[in-house]
Design an enzyme around this catalytic site. Structure first.
Site, PDB file in Angstrom:
ATOM      1  N   LEU A 197      12.363 -67.202 -68.086  1.00 29.19           N
ATOM      2  CA  LEU A 197      13.452 -66.506 -68.992  1.00 29.19           C
ATOM      3  C   LEU A 197      14.070 -65.481 -68.334  1.00 29.19           C
ATOM      4  CD1 LEU A 197      11.164 -66.092 -72.104  1.00 29.19           C
ATOM      5  CD2 LEU A 197      13.149 -67.646 -71.887  1.00 29.19           C
ATOM      6  N   PRO A 221       0.253 -52.440 -67.177  1.00 30.47           N
ATOM      7  CA  PRO A 221       1.583 -52.149 -66.469  1.00 30.47           C
ATOM      8  C   PRO A 221       1.346 -52.207 -64.937  1.00 30.47           C
ATOM      9  CG  PRO A 221       0.295 -50.147 -67.014  1.00 30.47           C
ATOM     10  CD  PRO A 221      -0.456 -51.322 -67.820  1.00 30.47           C
ATOM     11  N   ARG A 250      -0.919 -42.842 -82.725  1.00 29.60           N
ATOM     12  CA  ARG A 250      -0.709 -44.095 -82.797  1.00 29.60           C
ATOM     13  C   ARG A 250      -1.174 -44.973 -84.088  1.00 29.60           C
ATOM     14  NH1 ARG A 250       1.203 -48.755 -78.360  1.00 29.60           N
ATOM     15  NH2 ARG A 250       3.179 -48.406 -78.783  1.00 29.60           N
ATOM     16  N   CYS A 264       8.133 -56.129 -70.168  1.00 26.09           N
ATOM     17  CA  CYS A 264       7.187 -56.985 -69.585  1.00 26.09           C
ATOM     18  C   CYS A 264       7.836 -57.978 -68.340  1.00 26.09           C
ATOM     19  CB  CYS A 264       6.800 -58.170 -70.633  1.00 26.09           C
ATOM     20  SG  CYS A 264       5.609 -57.176 -71.582  1.00 26.09           S
ATOM     21  N   LYS A 299      17.174 -53.684 -76.345  1.00 24.88           N
ATOM     22  CA  LYS A 299      17.759 -54.899 -77.019  1.00 24.88           C
ATOM     23  C   LYS A 299      17.815 -54.467 -78.660  1.00 24.88           C
ATOM     24  CE  LYS A 299      15.292 -58.579 -78.042  1.00 24.88           C
ATOM     25  NZ  LYS A 299      14.195 -59.603 -78.233  1.00 24.88           N
ATOM     26  N   ARG A 335      11.451 -49.179 -73.166  1.00 27.85           N
ATOM     27  CA  ARG A 335      10.638 -49.379 -71.694  1.00 27.85           C
ATOM     28  C   ARG A 335      11.415 -50.292 -71.079  1.00 27.85           C
ATOM     29  NH1 ARG A 335       4.752 -51.092 -73.741  1.00 27.85           N
ATOM     30  NH2 ARG A 335       6.201 -52.242 -75.391  1.00 27.85           N
TER      31      ARG A 335
HETATM   32  P1  NAD Z   1       1.627 -51.116 -75.697  1.00 31.30           P
HETATM   33  O1  NAD Z   1       1.369 -50.042 -74.648  1.00 31.30           O
HETATM   34  O2  NAD Z   1       2.526 -51.041 -76.796  1.00 31.30           O
HETATM   35  O3  NAD Z   1       0.237 -51.142 -76.514  1.00 31.30           O
HETATM   36  C1  NAD Z   1      -1.112 -51.157 -75.879  1.00 31.30           C
HETATM   37  C2  NAD Z   1      -2.172 -50.241 -76.758  1.00 31.30           C
HETATM   38  O4  NAD Z   1      -3.423 -50.205 -76.286  1.00 31.30           O
HETATM   39  C3  NAD Z   1      -1.627 -48.586 -76.584  1.00 31.30           C
HETATM   40  O5  NAD Z   1      -1.660 -48.042 -77.812  1.00 31.30           O
HETATM   41  C4  NAD Z   1      -3.025 -48.062 -75.865  1.00 31.30           C
HETATM   42  O6  NAD Z   1      -3.419 -46.686 -76.498  1.00 31.30           O
HETATM   43  C5  NAD Z   1      -3.973 -49.146 -76.106  1.00 31.30           C
HETATM   44  N1  NAD Z   1      -5.382 -49.134 -75.398  1.00 31.30           N
HETATM   45  C6  NAD Z   1      -5.378 -49.047 -74.051  1.00 31.30           C
HETATM   46  N2  NAD Z   1      -6.570 -49.007 -73.638  1.00 31.30           N
HETATM   47  C7  NAD Z   1      -7.429 -49.128 -74.501  1.00 31.30           C
HETATM   48  C8  NAD Z   1      -8.681 -49.054 -74.718  1.00 31.30           C
HETATM   49  N3  NAD Z   1      -9.707 -49.008 -73.630  1.00 31.30           N
HETATM   50  N4  NAD Z   1      -9.293 -48.980 -76.084  1.00 31.30           N
HETATM   51  C9  NAD Z   1      -8.433 -48.806 -76.838  1.00 31.30           C
HETATM   52  N5  NAD Z   1      -7.020 -48.986 -77.097  1.00 31.30           N
HETATM   53  C10 NAD Z   1      -6.688 -48.880 -75.853  1.00 31.30           C
HETATM   54  O7  NAD Z   1       1.606 -52.574 -75.127  1.00 31.30           O
HETATM   55  P2  NAD Z   1       2.041 -53.941 -75.782  1.00 31.30           P
HETATM   56  O8  NAD Z   1       3.558 -53.889 -75.661  1.00 31.30           O
HETATM   57  O9  NAD Z   1       1.631 -54.112 -77.140  1.00 31.30           O
HETATM   58  O10 NAD Z   1       1.619 -54.717 -74.607  1.00 31.30           O
HETATM   59  C11 NAD Z   1       0.255 -55.111 -74.671  1.00 31.30           C
HETATM   60  C12 NAD Z   1       0.045 -56.490 -73.755  1.00 31.30           C
HETATM   61  O11 NAD Z   1       0.754 -57.606 -74.437  1.00 31.30           O
HETATM   62  C13 NAD Z   1       0.401 -56.173 -72.389  1.00 31.30           C
HETATM   63  O12 NAD Z   1      -0.210 -57.244 -71.481  1.00 31.30           O
HETATM   64  C14 NAD Z   1       2.049 -57.064 -72.399  1.00 31.30           C
HETATM   65  O13 NAD Z   1       2.211 -57.648 -71.006  1.00 31.30           O
HETATM   66  C15 NAD Z   1       1.650 -58.116 -73.637  1.00 31.30           C
HETATM   67  N6  NAD Z   1       2.963 -58.428 -74.335  1.00 31.30           N
HETATM   68  C16 NAD Z   1       3.736 -57.785 -74.619  1.00 31.30           C
HETATM   69  C17 NAD Z   1       4.752 -58.071 -75.393  1.00 31.30           C
HETATM   70  C18 NAD Z   1       5.876 -57.228 -75.971  1.00 31.30           C
HETATM   71  O14 NAD Z   1       6.807 -57.714 -76.570  1.00 31.30           O
HETATM   72  N7  NAD Z   1       5.534 -55.993 -75.932  1.00 31.30           N
HETATM   73  C19 NAD Z   1       4.937 -59.550 -75.580  1.00 31.30           C
HETATM   74  C20 NAD Z   1       3.984 -60.372 -75.283  1.00 31.30           C
HETATM   75  C21 NAD Z   1       2.933 -59.998 -74.404  1.00 31.30           C
HETATM   76  C1  UGA Z   2      10.146 -61.443 -73.657  1.00 29.34           C
HETATM   77  C2  UGA Z   2      10.175 -62.863 -73.924  1.00 29.34           C
HETATM   78  O1  UGA Z   2      11.199 -63.486 -74.683  1.00 29.34           O
HETATM   79  C3  UGA Z   2       8.689 -63.157 -74.897  1.00 29.34           C
HETATM   80  O2  UGA Z   2       8.695 -64.334 -75.121  1.00 29.34           O
HETATM   81  C4  UGA Z   2       7.616 -62.588 -74.072  1.00 29.34           C
HETATM   82  O3  UGA Z   2       6.502 -62.685 -75.212  1.00 29.34           O
HETATM   83  C5  UGA Z   2       7.903 -60.958 -73.863  1.00 29.34           C
HETATM   84  O4  UGA Z   2       8.890 -60.879 -73.013  1.00 29.34           O
HETATM   85  C6  UGA Z   2       6.941 -60.471 -73.239  1.00 29.34           C
HETATM   86  O5  UGA Z   2       6.074 -60.958 -72.618  1.00 29.34           O
HETATM   87  O6  UGA Z   2       6.697 -59.101 -73.446  1.00 29.34           O
HETATM   88  P1  UGA Z   2      11.197 -59.229 -74.971  1.00 29.34           P
HETATM   89  O7  UGA Z   2      11.181 -58.628 -73.580  1.00 29.34           O
HETATM   90  O8  UGA Z   2      10.653 -58.630 -76.314  1.00 29.34           O
HETATM   91  O9  UGA Z   2      10.597 -60.828 -74.814  1.00 29.34           O
HETATM   92  O10 UGA Z   2      12.912 -59.562 -75.277  1.00 29.34           O
HETATM   93  P2  UGA Z   2      13.893 -60.571 -74.880  1.00 29.34           P
HETATM   94  O11 UGA Z   2      14.689 -61.228 -76.097  1.00 29.34           O
HETATM   95  O12 UGA Z   2      13.195 -61.686 -73.851  1.00 29.34           O
HETATM   96  O13 UGA Z   2      14.860 -59.633 -74.126  1.00 29.34           O
HETATM   97  C7  UGA Z   2      14.534 -59.254 -72.702  1.00 29.34           C
HETATM   98  C8  UGA Z   2      15.796 -58.642 -72.168  1.00 29.34           C
HETATM   99  O14 UGA Z   2      16.648 -59.481 -71.621  1.00 29.34           O
HETATM  100  C9  UGA Z   2      16.535 -57.610 -72.998  1.00 29.34           C
HETATM  101  O15 UGA Z   2      16.783 -56.427 -72.177  1.00 29.34           O
HETATM  102  C10 UGA Z   2      17.767 -58.467 -73.368  1.00 29.34           C
HETATM  103  O16 UGA Z   2      18.822 -57.661 -73.885  1.00 29.34           O
HETATM  104  C11 UGA Z   2      17.742 -59.364 -72.250  1.00 29.34           C
HETATM  105  N1  UGA Z   2      18.499 -60.639 -72.345  1.00 29.34           N
HETATM  106  C12 UGA Z   2      18.099 -61.533 -73.136  1.00 29.34           C
HETATM  107  C13 UGA Z   2      19.980 -60.650 -71.942  1.00 29.34           C
HETATM  108  O17 UGA Z   2      20.367 -60.047 -71.234  1.00 29.34           O
HETATM  109  N2  UGA Z   2      20.546 -61.815 -72.271  1.00 29.34           N
HETATM  110  C14 UGA Z   2      19.979 -63.125 -72.833  1.00 29.34           C
HETATM  111  O18 UGA Z   2      20.638 -64.069 -73.133  1.00 29.34           O
HETATM  112  C15 UGA Z   2      18.500 -62.875 -73.413  1.00 29.34           C
END
Ligand code: NAD
Ligand code: UGA
Length: 477
Positions: A233, A96, A42, A282, A345, A352
């Site tokens: 949401l 997770p 990565r 998430c 989306k 995921r």
């Molecule tokens: P991700 O899996 O894409 O990234 C996490 C990274 O952390 C990985 O690359 C992994 O190798 C690294 N990691 C794990 N343990 C480690 C360690 N001890 N030292 C160094 N690196 C380490 O995950 P993500 O989607 O970025 O989500 C991270 C967090 O943010 C989660 O709690 C998720 O719920 C939250 N979140 C995600 C989103 C989103 O849109 N994906 C939005 C808001 C909040």
């Molecule tokens: C969601 C939240 O919108 C973020 O605010 C939050 O930070 C994030 O989760 C997180 O904690 O990971 P995300 O999962 O990236 O963001 O995308 P969304 O736009 O929320 O869509 C989630 C799912 O719902 C997708 O599969 C999308 O296609 C679906 N969706 C969304 C619908 O089916 N209908 C809608 O009207 C909106």
């Protein structure tokens, strides 16, 4: 005491850590931002010469990384060194659902967060502000604090004591619009006890976020608000998807219903698009986490309410696969189905928990031959999600498929040849205006199109001679 931040370390270079730190680096040229990860591949990808090949696709992100990388934005595997140098450490690692042990299937697995806290406790020097960026169960800050407190006051080589503050600063970005969401957030939430630490983080955001959009709360409200936002949401999506099924039975149209209820300012128009069910890393895990917490605190009715949001989503995805099978005379054996979109989306390469995974698996189980297209998801990623190798072409280049097999097809010109059905699962822009007459001429009759995202003009498909079904459209029955 005013704390001025000069060096940030973010642990976790994922979908949150990468974009969030890129924006901080761009908006705060006076701060050095170090993103560290244990995943070498990565980090190698974040340091790619070709900015098209960064590990995460987000509109506008490559340009920002290009501007800051090597200046005040750095990606490395130097976890120890970068924690040592940092005044502020963001924990942005994955959380997770636990696969085994206590709370398996519901609770968040905090082993990565705990590992981070231990690393910070071990390597940090002097005063460090630890910021929870990952989404965490309410009261996780307590766990982090107790690990840090074990080393608090320990003298390091310089004879200066280690001290810590812990803040909760959950991230609300959505994938596909991460850059926009980070630059113009609806709000930034900071939960904490120490006024100085809150002020230090506040100062960073004030470089581009108006002060009235920065909310401060206690740590527990901040942690719980993040889980609650995602639950609300997701609940809207399950609600509208449940109504889509009812529309199909009653002659109503889910788009019309959504518009009618969305005009009520108390309900609002956003997040009412019925589709294949919510995916993404998430929603499901955060709701299950809320269910686990509610059960843990002796609130089964609360747990049941939120659990039903996930149950409805799973049922809805199954319902769609069954419906497609039924429309195609109850059997998919050796029928060619074109799947348009595999990402959860549009505008992301993330798969995921994508609804496409469950729907495709069900169609494959029925014997279908799937030709899958997605502009950003690789064949390797689809193979991983379906847990099935793609079929191969034979030496003369002829496709060598058998029932229950799939392949990723890049060429949109030939993908429809002899297909029995087209299923639109992701709302990519390029699927919105296709030439349905041309497509119809290539398909086998009777042919079907299933628009699960409501993105095409029904008239165009119907005029092309293809049978048409779309989500929540009761006029079709
Ligand atoms: P991700 O899996 O894409 O990234 C996490 C990274 O952390 C990985 O690359 C992994 O190798 C690294 N990691 C794990 N343990 C480690 C360690 N001890 N030292 C160094 N690196 C380490 O995950 P993500 O989607 O970025 O989500 C991270 C967090 O943010 C989660 O709690 C998720 O719920 C939250 N979140 C995600 C989103 C989103 O849109 N994906 C939005 C808001 C909040
Ligand atoms: C969601 C939240 O919108 C973020 O605010 C939050 O930070 C994030 O989760 C997180 O904690 O990971 P995300 O999962 O990236 O963001 O995308 P969304 O736009 O929320 O869509 C989630 C799912 O719902 C997708 O599969 C999308 O296609 C679906 N969706 C969304 C619908 O089916 N209908 C809608 O009207 C909106």
């Amino acid at each position: 005491m005013e704390i001025s931040i000069k060096n940030i370390c973010c642990i976790g270079a994922g979908y949150v850590g990468g974009p969030t730190m890129a924006i901080i680096a761009e908006r705060c040229p006076h701060i050095q931002v170090e993103v560290v990860d244990i995943n070498e591949e990565r980090i190698r990808d974040w340091n790619q010469e070709d900015f098209e090949k960064l590990p995460i696709y987000e509109p506008g992100l490559a340009e920002i990384v290009k501007k800051c990388r090597g200046k005040n934005l750095h990606f490395s595997n130097l976890v120890k060194e970068k924690i040592e140098e940092a005044d502020m450490v963001f924990i942005s690692v994955n959380t997770p659902t636990k696969k085994k042990g206590l709370g398996a299937g519901k609770a968040s697995d905090l082993k990565w967060v705990e590992a981070c806290a231990r690393q910070v406790a071990k390597y940090s020097k002097e005063h460090t502000i630890v910021v929870e960026k990952s989404t965490l169960p309410v009261r996780t800050a307590e766990v982090i604090k107790s690990i840090l407190n074990e080393t608090k006051g320990t003298l390091v080589d310089t004879n200066i004591k280690k001290t810590f503050d812990v803040l909760s600063n959950p991230e609300f970005l959505s994938e596909g619009s991460a850059v926009k969401d980070l630059l113009q957030p609806d709000r930034v939430l900071i939960g904490g006890e120490s006024k100085d630490a809150i002020q230090a983080l506040n100062e960073i955001y004030l470089n581009w976020v108006p002060s009235e959009k920065i909310l401060t709360t206690n740590v527990w409200s901040s942690e719980l608000a993040k889980l609650t936002a995602n639950a609300f949401l997701a609940q809207r999506i399950s609600s509208i998807n449940s109504i889509s099924a009812l529309c199909e039975e009653t002659g109503a149209d889910v788009r019309e219903v959504a518009r009618a209820i969305g005009s009520d300012s108390r309900i609002g128009e956003k997040f009412l698009n019925s589709g294949p069910g919510f995916g993404g890393s998430c929603f499901k895990k955060d709701i299950l986490n809320l269910v686990y917490l509610s059960e843990h605190f002796g609130l089964p009715e609360v747990a049941n309410l939120w659990n039903s949001v996930v149950t409805l989503n799973t049922w809805h995805q199954k319902r769609l696969a069954t419906l497609i099978t039924k429309k195609l005379f109850g059997t998919l054996s050796n029928k060619i189905i074109v799947i348009l979109g595999f990402a959860f989306k549009a505008n992301t390469n993330d798969t995921r928990e994508s609804a496409a995974i469950k729907i495709c698996k069900d169609l494959l189980d029925e014997g279908a031959i799937l030709k899958i297209h997605d502009p950003k998801v690789s064949a390797m990623q689809i193979e991983k999600e379906l847990n099935l190798s793609p079929y191969k072409s034979n030496e003369s280049g002829k496709e060598n498929f058998k029932e229950g097999s799939w392949n990723k097809i890049e060429d949109m010109k030939n993908i429809f040849n002899n297909a029995d059905a087209v299923v639109i699962l992701t709302e990519w822009e390029q699927y919105k205006n296709m030439n349905w007459i041309e497509i119809s001429n290539k398909m086998r009759r009777p042919s079907w199109a299933f628009d699960v995202r409501s993105i095409v003009d029904p008239k165009e498909i119907i005029n092309s001679g293809i049978n048409f079904w779309r989500i929540g459209d009761g006029s079709q029955n």
